[in-house]
Design a protein around this motif. Sequence first.
Motif: not given
Length: 350
Positions: A224-232, A281-282
């Motif tokens: 989790t990076l702020g309002d974003s997340s990376l998944h693998g 985004f919002t």
Amino acid sequence: MSNLKKVTLALAAIVACTSAQAIEIITQGDTTLSIGGYVKAEGTFTSPDDKDSDFEGSVRESRINFKATTLAKDKKVTGFIEGDFYGNYTGYDSGTPELRLRHAYLQVDNVTVGKTWSGQFFAVAPRLTEQLDFYGLGFGTIAGSGAYVRPDLTLHYANKGLRVTAQDPISDDANLPDMVVSYSDDISNFGYTLAATARDTDTGINGDFDTEMGLGVSLATKLTLGDSSLHGSIFTGEGMGVYSGLCTTGALSPANTVGCDAENGDLVSQTGFSVGARHVFTPKLRGNMRYGEVNINNDADTSINIKSANLIYTYLPDLDIGVEWRDRSDTTLPWRQKGQEVEVMAKYNF
């Protein structure tokens, strides 16, 4: 108003109304009954590579569940049952939707038993991006099979990050339950789940009565990076085709899964992975992108991938409107052809 009348009115509201209604929660002493689920209306535009374009609308994914909890000698006991409307679905216009059992389980402390999610599902699903696709939701993972993601009987023991699962074997010739052991942990903004699967697998020789132990391992992660997340996620193993989704083409049944688990009497190995990203985004708009791929070490060197991207807008509390684009490199189900799809949907949770 008596509890029986309250339940009757709630059921009548669900059956009679085309849109979701607020469902009353009933509490008596230490016992609570709740009713939940969602209504989802979707339309899917398909553009197969080898066939004419088509459109199909459906509300079959809509579901309803009942949950009862109580305290018995200081132990919490939970019963849960859920159904959707894919009961007679063949992938085409197959008439009026019919109720189908999805879950029916009881839970006491750390033990869950009944028809519910497989151990493979728990090992990957919490780390995946959000998708609209009912089929192929986890393609590229060891829980990529919609057909076997909820075994008819499953026993879970969960304690903190550890989960041990014994579940109804897919192979009719298996001498043991299919087994899954997984461990999950979250460190700051990074979470992971490591799992191992073992199953008695048909080899396809001596009338399908010979089996070998198939073994698979998987790792799923989320950053989790702020309002974003990376998944693998990644998995590899032998005899895992029935769980990864490569045995759900419609031609293979649980009694005849040799075609993607074994060749020439030997178990076939496969490797799969998925990568994805999510961004908010919002407060009302979010989006997801995902790529999943499975490679099989068989004579045909089978390789399949699915790409997808979506936008989901929360129009009202609990009411989402979304659109998703998907592209399949090959046919994964008779009604999920090689080519592109666009799904639009509205979903109300209650």
